[in-house]
Design a protein around this motif. Structure first.
Motif, mmCIF file in Angstrom:
data_model
loop_
_atom_site.group_PDB
_atom_site.id
_atom_site.type_symbol
_atom_site.label_atom_id
_atom_site.label_comp_id
_atom_site.label_asym_id
_atom_site.label_seq_id
_atom_site.Cartn_x
_atom_site.Cartn_y
_atom_site.Cartn_z
ATOM 1 N N GLU A 161 -12.260 -28.826 0.685
ATOM 2 C CA GLU A 161 -13.547 -29.429 1.058
ATOM 3 C C GLU A 161 -13.663 -30.871 0.590
ATOM 4 O OE1 GLU A 161 -15.497 -27.740 3.042
ATOM 5 O OE2 GLU A 161 -14.014 -26.115 2.925
ATOM 6 N N ILE A 162 -12.693 -31.330 -0.165
ATOM 7 C CA ILE A 162 -12.703 -32.710 -0.673
ATOM 8 C C ILE A 162 -11.890 -33.600 0.261
ATOM 9 C CG2 ILE A 162 -12.129 -34.210 -2.622
ATOM 10 C CD1 ILE A 162 -14.277 -32.156 -3.263
ATOM 11 N N GLN A 163 -12.407 -34.779 0.576
ATOM 12 C CA GLN A 163 -11.679 -35.729 1.406
ATOM 13 C C GLN A 163 -10.821 -36.640 0.531
ATOM 14 O OE1 GLN A 163 -11.562 -36.032 4.894
ATOM 15 N NE2 GLN A 163 -12.489 -34.000 4.702
ATOM 16 N N PHE A 164 -9.548 -36.741 0.871
ATOM 17 C CA PHE A 164 -8.623 -37.629 0.164
ATOM 18 C C PHE A 164 -8.278 -38.785 1.099
ATOM 19 C CE2 PHE A 164 -8.209 -33.556 -1.881
ATOM 20 C CZ PHE A 164 -8.035 -33.860 -3.235
ATOM 21 N N ILE A 165 -8.658 -39.992 0.709
ATOM 22 C CA ILE A 165 -8.338 -41.179 1.504
ATOM 23 C C ILE A 165 -7.241 -41.943 0.771
ATOM 24 C CG2 ILE A 165 -9.184 -43.338 2.477
ATOM 25 C CD1 ILE A 165 -11.917 -42.119 2.718
ATOM 26 N N ILE A 166 -6.102 -42.057 1.417
ATOM 27 C CA ILE A 166 -4.952 -42.750 0.837
ATOM 28 C C ILE A 166 -4.812 -44.093 1.531
ATOM 29 C CG2 ILE A 166 -2.473 -42.650 0.383
ATOM 30 C CD1 ILE A 166 -2.716 -39.567 0.660
ATOM 31 N N VAL A 167 -4.944 -45.148 0.760
ATOM 32 C CA VAL A 167 -4.900 -46.510 1.296
ATOM 33 C C VAL A 167 -3.613 -47.171 0.844
ATOM 34 C CG1 VAL A 167 -6.017 -48.768 1.308
ATOM 35 C CG2 VAL A 167 -7.402 -46.682 1.293
ATOM 36 N N ALA A 168 -2.864 -47.702 1.813
ATOM 37 C CA ALA A 168 -1.598 -48.389 1.506
ATOM 38 C C ALA A 168 -1.628 -49.782 2.120
ATOM 39 C CB ALA A 168 -0.415 -47.606 2.041
ATOM 40 N N SER A 169 -1.282 -50.781 1.346
ATOM 41 C CA SER A 169 -1.266 -52.149 1.866
ATOM 42 C C SER A 169 0.016 -52.438 2.634
ATOM 43 C CB SER A 169 -1.429 -53.151 0.724
ATOM 44 O OG SER A 169 -0.366 -53.009 -0.192
ATOM 45 N N VAL A 170 0.929 -51.477 2.632
ATOM 46 C CA VAL A 170 2.190 -51.620 3.374
ATOM 47 C C VAL A 170 2.275 -50.486 4.391
ATOM 48 C CG1 VAL A 170 3.387 -52.764 1.475
ATOM 49 C CG2 VAL A 170 3.431 -50.266 1.625
ATOM 50 N N LYS A 171 3.243 -50.575 5.288
ATOM 51 C CA LYS A 171 3.455 -49.497 6.240
ATOM 52 C C LYS A 171 3.935 -48.267 5.498
ATOM 53 C CE LYS A 171 5.656 -48.462 10.655
ATOM 54 N NZ LYS A 171 6.518 -48.967 11.758
ATOM 55 N N VAL A 172 3.298 -47.122 5.755
ATOM 56 C CA VAL A 172 3.612 -45.931 4.981
ATOM 57 C C VAL A 172 4.839 -45.229 5.541
ATOM 58 C CG1 VAL A 172 1.208 -45.599 4.311
ATOM 59 C CG2 VAL A 172 2.077 -44.456 6.335
ATOM 60 N N SER A 173 5.510 -44.503 4.667
ATOM 61 C CA SER A 173 6.714 -43.770 5.064
ATOM 62 C C SER A 173 6.348 -42.470 5.747
ATOM 63 C CB SER A 173 7.558 -43.473 3.821
ATOM 64 O OG SER A 173 6.869 -42.535 2.984
ATOM 65 N N ASP A 174 7.320 -41.877 6.425
ATOM 66 C CA ASP A 174 7.112 -40.569 7.047
ATOM 67 C C ASP A 174 6.776 -39.514 5.996
ATOM 68 O OD1 ASP A 174 7.639 -41.645 9.508
ATOM 69 O OD2 ASP A 174 9.718 -40.976 9.592
ATOM 70 N N GLN A 175 7.328 -39.697 4.808
ATOM 71 C CA GLN A 175 7.070 -38.752 3.724
ATOM 72 C C GLN A 175 5.576 -38.654 3.431
ATOM 73 O OE1 GLN A 175 9.136 -36.772 2.188
ATOM 74 N NE2 GLN A 175 7.792 -36.019 0.551
ATOM 75 N N LEU A 176 4.880 -39.787 3.523
ATOM 76 C CA LEU A 176 3.442 -39.795 3.269
ATOM 77 C C LEU A 176 2.653 -39.475 4.541
ATOM 78 C CD1 LEU A 176 1.421 -40.218 1.019
ATOM 79 C CD2 LEU A 176 1.401 -42.656 1.542
ATOM 80 N N THR A 177 3.107 -39.999 5.659
ATOM 81 C CA THR A 177 2.387 -39.803 6.928
ATOM 82 C C THR A 177 2.232 -38.334 7.272
ATOM 83 O OG1 THR A 177 3.237 -41.909 7.771
ATOM 84 C CG2 THR A 177 2.365 -40.365 9.379
ATOM 85 N N LYS A 178 3.224 -37.522 6.930
ATOM 86 C CA LYS A 178 3.166 -36.103 7.303
ATOM 87 C C LYS A 178 1.995 -35.374 6.650
ATOM 88 C CE LYS A 178 6.293 -34.307 3.710
ATOM 89 N NZ LYS A 178 7.589 -33.639 3.461
ATOM 90 N N ARG A 179 1.387 -36.006 5.622
ATOM 91 C CA ARG A 179 0.268 -35.341 4.942
ATOM 92 C C ARG A 179 -0.981 -35.269 5.815
ATOM 93 N NH1 ARG A 179 1.747 -35.296 -0.574
ATOM 94 N NH2 ARG A 179 3.999 -35.651 -0.592
ATOM 95 N N ILE A 180 -1.053 -36.048 6.900
ATOM 96 C CA ILE A 180 -2.265 -36.019 7.716
ATOM 97 C C ILE A 180 -2.403 -34.719 8.513
ATOM 98 C CG2 ILE A 180 -2.414 -38.523 7.915
ATOM 99 C CD1 ILE A 180 -1.324 -38.292 10.746
ATOM 100 N N VAL A 181 -1.409 -33.836 8.425
ATOM 101 C CA VAL A 181 -1.598 -32.512 9.028
ATOM 102 C C VAL A 181 -2.691 -31.750 8.278
ATOM 103 C CG1 VAL A 181 0.764 -32.398 9.865
ATOM 104 C CG2 VAL A 181 0.221 -31.430 7.617
ATOM 105 N N ASN A 182 -2.997 -32.175 7.055
ATOM 106 C CA ASN A 182 -4.092 -31.577 6.308
ATOM 107 C C ASN A 182 -5.406 -32.205 6.769
ATOM 108 O OD1 ASN A 182 -1.646 -31.877 4.069
ATOM 109 N ND2 ASN A 182 -2.683 -29.904 4.010
ATOM 110 N N PRO A 183 -6.372 -31.422 7.210
ATOM 111 C CA PRO A 183 -7.633 -31.973 7.714
ATOM 112 C C PRO A 183 -8.382 -32.833 6.709
ATOM 113 C CG PRO A 183 -7.452 -29.641 8.250
ATOM 114 C CD PRO A 183 -6.333 -29.951 7.298
#
Length: 479
Positions: free
Chosen positions: A372-394
């Motif tokens: 129920e908690i929203q996690f906003i991950i902010v990156a000043s650089v282009k993110v890796s696939d390792q991090l991008t795959k986390r958006i499968v979590n709502p």
């Protein structure tokens, strides 16, 4: 008879009428004529009550509110409809529909004009069926090859579709809107603007002033004096000007309109074209009755519908996009957009993570334990696939290549209840200091803490204690 005219009698009479209307609706009868009869009954009751000495009746005030609502719901004559003009290719269908939905949520009696070359007629037929519920309609304004051939250049025709407004729009006043925006308020006041003989009204382009020292208006929202445009053949003058100057300027449509109407336009408030990347250049403050700017415009290359697209008020665009047509009519009183519309239960608790690395300690454990908690991950650089795959979590949002976005940065600080200092590597010290100054909790692990700003520190194996601390914040949180 006069003895029966009391507050209670009036209330009962209205209740009986409304019960009849409810029964007719349940049986599937069309209610347009019955609504008119209902309004006439209210008019009679209020007039008689006033004549019988009940001018201060609470029920009369209640009737007045009902009549105001009915005035908005009852179909307007064709001459009274508000003319709203959009121009687009069918490839922008998603954006066009989202803009239309946002308008219908807060407005009734709108005549939409879509200036285009490739929208199929079946789409107009279906959409007109939906718009009837809002006393609105949509007109297919098909630009022909003959009209395009009036240009002597081969520029993209989409950028110049608004030139043809006088060819299609019959109303004396029309509101032109780009399709990369949403409307969060009722437009009656904007349409009531006295144009004072000017060809158009618009919002100043504050970005152009700051970056290029040019006094211009932004062309994404234009309240057009269509009578003047027709009388003075503005469309042909714009075409001729474009032919002469198209290869000497960038942003052809913006520059041509500003060139033709230089010093001949009426300035509107920034709330009527809130360009998300320009707010930092203004002294704009939200009107007291609004939770969001009136018209939110996303003109930069960072679009809210793009995957990982960074933009202020991204959630507002997606709110209107995801609304079902049956939900649009639920805003009976045509209120401005409220936070309670987007978050009907309560505002979600948000944890902000500002990182330069894809190594984020115990992220999976936190995300899974706190759905129920929203996690906003902010990156000043282009993110890796390792991090991008986390958006499968709502409950995970990732904002990539976050640079030069001070307004959005402030929005994130405002909406976030916690800062998680749990990423490895370089940190944004300014963000850490701002959270510390605001007294908002900063949670960190021993092996991720960057500098001393009053963090609450946990050992890596104490991730459950960090989870419990975030839940404490959630329990205290709400509107």
């Amino acid at each position: 008879m006069s003895n029966t005219w009391t507050d209670e009698w009036i209330r009962d009479a209205i209740y009986i009428i409304e019960e009849r209307l409810s029964l007719l609706a349940t049986l599937g009868y069309p209610l347009s004529e019955h609504r008119r009869a209902y309004k006439m009954s209210l008019d009679y009751i209020s007039s008689e009550a006033y004549n019988r000495g009940l001018a201060n009746s609470h029920e009369l005030n209640y009737i007045k509110e009902k009549k105001m609502l009915l005035d908005r719901l009852l179909p307007q004559s064709k001459e009274d409809k508000k003319a709203v003009v959009l121009a687009a290719d069918f490839s922008n269908l998603d954006q066009v529909v989202t803009t239309i939905k946002s308008i219908c949520y807060h407005n009734r009696s709108v005549r939409f004009y879509i200036i285009n070359r490739d929208f199929p007629k079946e789409w107009f037929i279906q959409l007109n069926g939906r718009l009837r519920d809002f006393d609105s309609e949509i007109i297919n304004c098909r630009v022909t090859s003959d009209q395009i051939s009036r240009f002597k250049t081969d520029i993209s025709y989409v950028a110049s579709l608004c030139y043809f407004i006088p060819d299609f729009v019959k109303e004396d006043k029309a509101l032109y809107l780009d399709c990369d925006l949403v409307v969060t308020k009722n437009l009656d006041d904007l349409f009531a603007t006295d144009l004072q003989g000017y060809p158009l009204a618009a919002v100043r382009d504050y970005g152009r002033k700051v970056y290029y020292d040019q006094e211009m208006f932004n062309t994404g929202v234009l309240l057009i004096n269509n009578r003047v445009w027709k009388q003075e053949s503005m469309n042909q003058r714009l075409i001729d000007l474009t032919d002469d100057l198209h290869d000497k300027v960038d942003m052809v449509d913006q520059l041509m309109l500003n060139k033709l109407f230089e010093n001949k336009w009426l300035e509107l408030d920034f709330d009527n074209n809130y360009i998300v990347s320009h707010k930092q250049f203004t002294d704009y403050k939200l009107p007291k009755s609004q939770d969001y700017p009136g018209i939110i415009h996303y003109p930069s290359n960072r679009k809210p519908w793009d995957n990982l697209g960074i933009q202020a008020y991204r959630n507002v665009w997606w709110y209107y996009h995801n609304l079902e047509w049956t939900e649009l009519g639920q805003n009976y009183y045509l209120h401005t957009l409220k936070k309670a519309h987007i978050y009907p239960q309560k505002l979600p608790v948000t944890c902000l993570i500002y990182t330069f690395s894809d190594r984020i300690e115990k992220l999976d454990s936190l995300v899974q334990a706190l759905p129920e908690i929203q996690f906003i991950i902010v990156a000043s650089v282009k993110v890796s696939d390792q991090l991008t795959k986390r958006i499968v979590n709502p409950n995970v949002t990732i904002l990539s290549e976050f640079n030069d976005l001070s307004e959005l940065e402030q929005e994130l600080i405002e909406i976030s209840q916690n800062l998680l200092d749990i990423n490895h590597g370089e940190k944004n010290v300014e963000i850490l200091e701002q959270f510390a100054k605001l007294g908002k909790p900063i949670l960190a692990f021993e092996n991720t803490k960057y500098c001393e700003v009053g963090q609450i520190i946990y050992k890596v194996e104490q991730v459950q204690e960090m989870i419990n601390k975030i839940r404490e914040v959630e329990d205290k949180h709400g509107f």
